[in-house]
Design an enzyme around this catalytic site. Structure first.
Site, short mmCIF file in Angstrom:
data_model
loop_
_atom_site.label_atom_id
_atom_site.label_comp_id
_atom_site.label_asym_id
_atom_site.label_seq_id
_atom_site.Cartn_x
_atom_site.Cartn_y
_atom_site.Cartn_z
N ARG A 1 14.11 -2.10 19.82
CA ARG A 1 14.48 -3.49 19.57
C ARG A 1 13.88 -4.33 18.48
O ARG A 1 12.81 -3.92 18.05
CB ARG A 1 14.02 -4.19 21.05
CG ARG A 1 14.08 -5.67 20.91
CD ARG A 1 13.47 -6.21 22.28
NE ARG A 1 13.98 -7.65 22.49
CZ ARG A 1 13.45 -8.21 23.55
NH1 ARG A 1 12.63 -7.70 24.23
NH2 ARG A 1 13.62 -9.60 23.70
N PRO B 1 14.87 -9.71 12.72
CA PRO B 1 15.69 -9.24 12.07
C PRO B 1 15.68 -9.32 10.40
O PRO B 1 16.00 -8.59 9.50
CB PRO B 1 16.85 -9.78 12.46
CG PRO B 1 16.92 -10.41 13.81
CD PRO B 1 15.51 -10.65 13.75
N GLY C 1 1.07 -1.19 0.10
CA GLY C 1 -0.03 0.01 0.01
C GLY C 1 0.87 1.43 -0.09
O GLY C 1 0.58 2.16 -0.68
N PHE C 2 1.77 1.18 0.73
CA PHE C 2 2.81 2.40 0.81
C PHE C 2 2.08 3.67 1.32
O PHE C 2 2.38 4.86 0.94
CB PHE C 2 3.65 2.63 -0.63
CG PHE C 2 4.39 1.54 -1.02
CD1 PHE C 2 5.36 0.85 -0.29
CD2 PHE C 2 3.97 0.87 -2.39
CE1 PHE C 2 6.21 -0.26 -0.46
CE2 PHE C 2 4.73 -0.02 -2.71
CZ PHE C 2 5.69 -0.91 -1.79
N ILE D 1 0.14 -5.80 5.80
CA ILE D 1 0.27 -5.14 4.34
C ILE D 1 1.42 -5.65 3.59
O ILE D 1 1.86 -4.99 2.81
CB ILE D 1 0.05 -3.54 4.61
CG1 ILE D 1 1.34 -3.36 5.26
CG2 ILE D 1 -1.18 -3.30 5.23
CD1 ILE D 1 1.30 -1.58 4.97
N THR E 1 4.28 -6.61 5.31
CA THR E 1 5.27 -6.23 5.99
C THR E 1 5.76 -7.16 7.18
O THR E 1 7.00 -7.25 7.82
CB THR E 1 5.17 -4.83 6.80
OG1 THR E 1 3.74 -4.90 7.24
CG2 THR E 1 5.00 -3.68 5.66
N GLU F 1 9.31 2.86 7.85
CA GLU F 1 9.58 4.12 6.92
C GLU F 1 10.90 4.79 7.16
O GLU F 1 11.37 5.27 6.19
CB GLU F 1 8.38 5.11 7.37
CG GLU F 1 6.89 5.05 6.53
CD GLU F 1 6.17 5.29 7.60
OE1 GLU F 1 5.90 4.75 8.71
OE2 GLU F 1 5.23 6.25 7.03
N GLY G 1 9.62 0.79 15.40
CA GLY G 1 9.14 0.31 13.86
C GLY G 1 10.13 0.64 12.73
O GLY G 1 10.86 1.49 12.93
N VAL G 2 10.09 -0.24 11.82
CA VAL G 2 10.85 0.06 10.64
C VAL G 2 10.40 0.19 9.39
O VAL G 2 11.11 0.23 8.34
CB VAL G 2 12.16 -1.26 10.59
CG1 VAL G 2 12.77 -1.06 11.86
CG2 VAL G 2 11.05 -2.55 10.52
#
Lengths: 326, 728
Positions: free
Chosen positions: B615, B619, B224-225, B451, B453, B692, B689-690
């Site tokens: 955290r 990964p 979706g971005f 989505i 992710t 963006e 969170g990662v």
């Protein structure tokens, strides 16, 4: 709904019998089907020619190589005779589209590939190529990837193919068949300038079919390159490209063939540029002079004026690559 | 379990084709809808003639203004939406592609054909899609401290430049789609959304029915971005058509329409004024941003999001303004605000470093603030300087020679550039339920969504970690408004938002199981006080001894209980008025480009990125997020721009060949490092969170590298060939 009749031809004669005005042959379909979905191509008759025996690549009777019109771009690009004798064609093919498209697209289909002008593809826009007399929205619009040479006030659409640029440098001949018999057309005479009839892109008459392309025997000792410049690293049409086939002996250019893509309304060749190099010593200045000749008479738009300089660098660099000491 | 690089649990469904995306849904008696878009960008509909369309065999109905049924404007409290005007609400045309009719037919083909026969004539007006952006109204002050104008005037070294980012489109591979079912009372709607709960809330108001009469389902999203965060008009049209016809209706937006009526990243124009002492101390920063908006929306790109806190300075002013254009509503696109904003400010930083004769890493280290000067509060967990120093080390930055064009490899000029980045860290409110079943499995249920992710996997990891139940025995139920309401998949916040709700729910469920262990005749720990028992590694046993622990499934079976459950609920921290801590993620991007002037060829060779995002729970998936963002950043820097025809207002390069994005061949070598410092001020696990942060800072690092290679400072993205061809 755009209804059309669809048939599968079992023989060339079969295909020709059904073909006439408003008919289209479909092979790989990578251009035609795409444009039919957009209502840009609205043929009344679609004839599937995939079963015709025209996919062979092999020696031409008169020497050189004959490539059947239905030979897929991938097969041609990896054919041993092409890789050995006409590497410029293999390079050009592999620089185009994506692997999936190349697996479908055919030699004959690629010869009559339509432009990527965004206005040609948009039925809400004026386009003389799509609807003669409707005007040209590209002039004064978004025209970054359109042509700077061979244009007219009616059309500035660029020719999109990579294959055809290499075929032009190789001086290929196009074999055509039709109700009135067979004919061969040198590729240099196959494409038409848009003039005031941009809807006519080639000398093909309605109902005529391309059956093969022949390449003359490779010039002994010739070296070649296909250099394609574009924004991203793959899957994009050329902003400028150059196919160069040249023979160099002791630092002197003997025979030179040059064709350029991305800049013209057709694969762009100018014999004068080649003559300016033939018999001359290899030199950067002469390369630049040859580029000047090829790009003489350019009529750029505000959005694509950079192609004049880009095209020049493209050709000069391609000539350097071809003439570089091994 | 937490911190393990597990493969995603939904992977097999996707690679086998078993995952059902919205447009894969087929329901009985379903009709197909195709929307007709305006071919002018401004004016009025003079006449809408649907007679020819209705004649096409298989056409059921053609909707337009007047026969779509009552549609309401959502109230401001309904939730988030960008285009407030219900479709067909009036005959005014405000952007190219605005829906003017909807054809519904028995087949997609018939609907498509009939859509082409809908005849619309317009009273055209001159569209305004001008690229130069001057504010329509007085700019809003976003942040202000000290006297930046005076400090700027007095400073010995200063930068005053304008930066432009173009309109970009999200272009997820999955087209927006809706399958709407109406049973005479309730709507069940499959929708390509990043936010099922918000979609339900907004759509219920538009349709004028209570929330409980609308159910939204989204099980898999082809990305979706941000473009699928808020509801768009196609969903409303499909639902209204289903209501009117009493038949399920499917509507899939075309690729061309993806450029028109489902949002885009707003074009921005940003002036940055920055001043410093000769030692690099930043004495002032002024950041004035304008973004283009649609005619009816108030879309604020919020370019100054990261500006007030990122670096230390006593004098600062940030403003935001809009200017209206005949374009569809802009919307959030990956890293909204900060991504275009940081392009401007980090570019200005690079220019300031140059003006100072200072290394750009050193300049940033020099201006590291002790606290968030905007809110005068401490940072929760900020390790930006380590991102810079570790990134420099991994990249080999010390080998850089600063003179333009001074570095070469194999005949190619190298450009080395860097930029910093930051992204908000917060939690949205969330609810969850966890069940522990007598067969030894667990279920976690929440109305958030995955989505693409990795949310399915993350939630399974949370429950597996807390219970000791193997991750493959944890069933994750998400993407449905019948579940406890979950957060939107936006802002890089789902992973953090779910922590308190899921942990509360799973602990309650475990406590319930422990209770069973001590109660009843068949209970293995009959008579033992529950507070002497503990649930660990999937077993319940005595606190003081691991011997004799019993699998929790045996305890449920002994009690003849099918499952125990617990619910969790946590308020959000996003938008909190008086936060105690400044919570953000940080990162540094170091980038090498190669430049061949003889053929004007620019390529990004490699990116080293160091990310401080709290955290890391998984990964493998986190690196996947960052790497995808980096490739997207290459596209943003070098290729992407939606071109609006100046006469018709049409986004004219509306296909994936003419809208140029990075391909695999453009993907550089990527070196991603996570610092992995838990931020326990945000949640118990220290997760941020990662999604963006990986995109932020890429474009300015690339343009800095481009300057280093070519001497051309590109302030208007993207860095196309023509901007470099003739040199600086």
């Amino acid at each position: 709904m755009n209804f059309f009749s669809f048939s599968r031809a079992a023989s060339v004669a079969d295909a020709l019998r059904d073909a006439g005005a408003g008919a289209k042959f479909v092979a790989g379909g990578t251009t035609l089907v795409d444009l039919m979905k957009l209502d840009v191509e609205t043929p009344a008759v679609v004839i599937d020619i995939n079963r015709l025996p025209l996919a062979e690549v092999g020696p031409a009777p008169e020497g050189g190589l004959r490539i059947g019109a239905l030979a897929r771009n991938s097969d041609v690009a990896h054919h041993p005779a092409v890789v050995r004798d006409y590497p410029v064609l293999a390079e050009a093919l592999l620089s185009g589209a994506s692997a999936q498209l190349r697996n479908m697209a055919t030699t004959g289909g690629n010869l009559v590939q339509r432009t990527r002008c965004v206005y040609f593809r948009d039925t809400a826009s004026a386009c003389n190529k799509r609807v003669p007399g409707s005007g040209c929205a590209a002039i004064g619009g978004y025209n970054r990837n359109l042509a700077i040479v061979g244009t007219s006030e009616h059309c500035i659409a660029s020719h999109p193919s990579d294959q055809n640029v290499a075929l032009t440098a190789l001086e290929a001949t196009v074999q055509i068949t039709g109700a009135r018999g067979d004919r061969s057309v040198p590729i240099g005479e196959f494409y038409l300038l848009p003039g005031d009839t941009p809807e006519r892109e080639t000398v093909l008459e309605p109902g005529e079919m391309i059956t093969s392309v022949t390449l003359p025997p490779p010039a002994p000792g010739a070296r070649s390159t296909y250099l394609k410049l574009r924004d991203r690293a793959s899957y994009e049409f050329a902003l400028a490209s150059a196919a160069v086939v040249a023979t160099v002996t002791n630092g002197t250019l003997e025979r030179v063939r040059i064709a350029m893509g991305g800049i013209g309304t057709k694969p762009w060749r100018n014999r004068d540029a080649e003559l300016a190099l033939e018999g001359k010593r290899v030199s950067a200045e002469r390369f630049a002079a040859a580029a000047q000749i090829i790009l003489s008479g350019v009529k750029p738009q505000p959005g694509n004026a950079f192609k004049v300089e880009l095209g020049k660098r493209c050709l000069v660099h391609a000539l350097k690559l071809v003439t570089a000491e091994a | 379990m937490l911190g393990q690089a597990l493969p995603r649990i939904d992977g097999p469904y996707k690679v086998s084709g078993a995952a059902k995306y919205t447009s894969d849904r087929r329901v009985e008696n379903m009709a197909y809808a195709v929307a007709v878009g305006s071919t002018v960008a401004a004016g009025r509909i003079a006449r809408l003639d649907v007679s020819k369309a209705l004649e096409v065999a298989g056409v059921i109905e053609v909707f337009g203004r007047g026969n779509i049924g009552k549609l309401y404007k959502p109230s401001p409290e309904a939730g988030m939406f960008d285009e407030a005007r219900p479709p067909f609400a009036d005959d005014a045309i405000r952007y190219y592609g605005q829906y003017v009719a909807l054809v519904v037919a028995e087949t997609f083909e018939a609907a498509t054909a009939a859509a082409g026969l809908v005849e619309v004539s317009y009273r055209e007006a001159e569209p305004n899609v001008a690229l130069d952006l001057a504010p329509d109204d007085e700019p809003n002050e976003v942040s202000q401290r000290g006297d930046p104008a005076a400090a700027f005037d007095a400073a010995p070294v200063k930068i005053d430049q304008n930066y432009v980012t173009p309109a970009e489109t999200h272009n997820p591979i999955e087209l927006h789609a809706t399958v709407a079912i109406y049973d005479g009372e309730r709507f069940t709607i499959y929708e390509t959304t990043q936010a099922v709960t918000n979609t339900r809330n907004v759509l219920s108001e538009i349709l004028g029915v209570p929330r409980e009469k609308v159910r939204i389902i989204m099980k898999f999203l082809g990305s979706g971005f941000g473009g699928k965060l808020w509801p768009w008009t196609h969903g409303t049209l499909a639902a209204a058509a289903a209501r009117s016809l009493g038949r399920p209706v499917k509507l899939v937006v075309t690729r061309k329409q993806m450029f028109e009526a489902v949002g885009h990243r707003a074009r921005t124009q940003q002036r940055v004024r920055m001043s410093a002492e000769r030692d690099g101390t930043l004495t002032s920063l002024q950041h004035d941003a304008v973004n283009a908006a649609g005619m009816l929306d108030e879309y604020d790109e919020n370019c100054g999001e990261a500006t007030p806190y990122f670096y230390g300075t006593d004098n600062l002013r940030v403003t935001a303004a809009q200017t209206r254009r005949n374009i569809g509503s802009p919307t959030a696109m990956r890293g909204p605000g900060a991504v275009p904003g940081l392009f401007a400010t980090e570019s200005a930083y690079d220019e300031l470093a140059l003006a100072l004769g200072m290394d750009p890493v050193a300049l940033r280290l020099h201006n590291e603030p002790a606290q968030d000067q905007d809110l005068a509060i401490p940072f929760s967990s900020r390790h930006y300087t380590e991102c810079l120093t570790l990134g420099a080390e991994r990249f080999g930055w010390s080998q850089r020679t600063p003179e333009v064009g001074s570095m070469r490899r194999d005949g190619t000029i190298l450009g080395w550039g860097m930029a910093g980045c930051s992204w908000i860290a917060a939690r949205f409110g969330a609810e969850a339920r966890v069940e522990l079943h007598a067969d030894g499995s667990a279920r976690v249920l929440t109305g958030t969504q995955d989505i693409g992710t990795g949310t399915y996997t993350i939630l399974a990891q949370y429950v597996a970690d807390a219970t000791g139940i193997p991750v493959e025995r944890v069933v994750v139920e998400i993407g449905d408004t019948d579940l406890p309401p979950g957060p939107i998949s936006g802002g890089s916040m789902v992973t953090a938002s779910m922590v308190p709700a899921v942990l509360e729910a799973v602990r309650k469920a475990m406590k319930s199981a422990v209770g069973l262990a001590a109660k009843g005749d068949a209970a293995p720990f009959k008579g033992v006080p529950a507070d002497q028992l503990v649930f660990a590694d999937g077993r319940i046993g005595r606190k003081d001894s691991t011997a004799g622990a019993v699998p929790f499934a045996d305890i449920l079976q002994a009690a003849s209980v099918a499952f125990v459950s617990g619910s969790g609920k946590a308020e959000g921290s996003f938008g909190q008025e008086h936060p105690k801590y400044s919570l953000h993620s940080y990162g540094a991007q170091f980038i090498e480009v190669g430049w061949q002037p003889e053929i004007a060829r620019l390529r990004v060779h490699r990116i080293v990125t160091v990310v401080d995002a709290g955290r890391i729970i998984n990964p493998r998936m986190a690196r996947n997020q960052i790497e995808g963002a980096l490739v997207m950043g290459v596209g943003m820097a070098l290729f992407e721009e939606a071109h609006y025809d100046p006469r018709s207002g049409a986004p004219i390069n509306s296909n994936l060949a003419d809208y140029v994005m990075a391909t695999h061949a453009d993907a550089p070598h990527m070196d991603v490092t996570f610092l992995d410092y838990p931020d326990t001020k945000l949640n118990e696990l220290g997760v941020r969170g990662v999604g963006e942060i990986g995109l932020a800072g890429v474009a300015p690092a690339i343009t800095a590298a481009v300057y280093h290679a070519t001497g051309a400072r590109v302030r208007v993205l993207p860095v196309t060939i023509e901007k470099l061809l003739l040199g600086p």
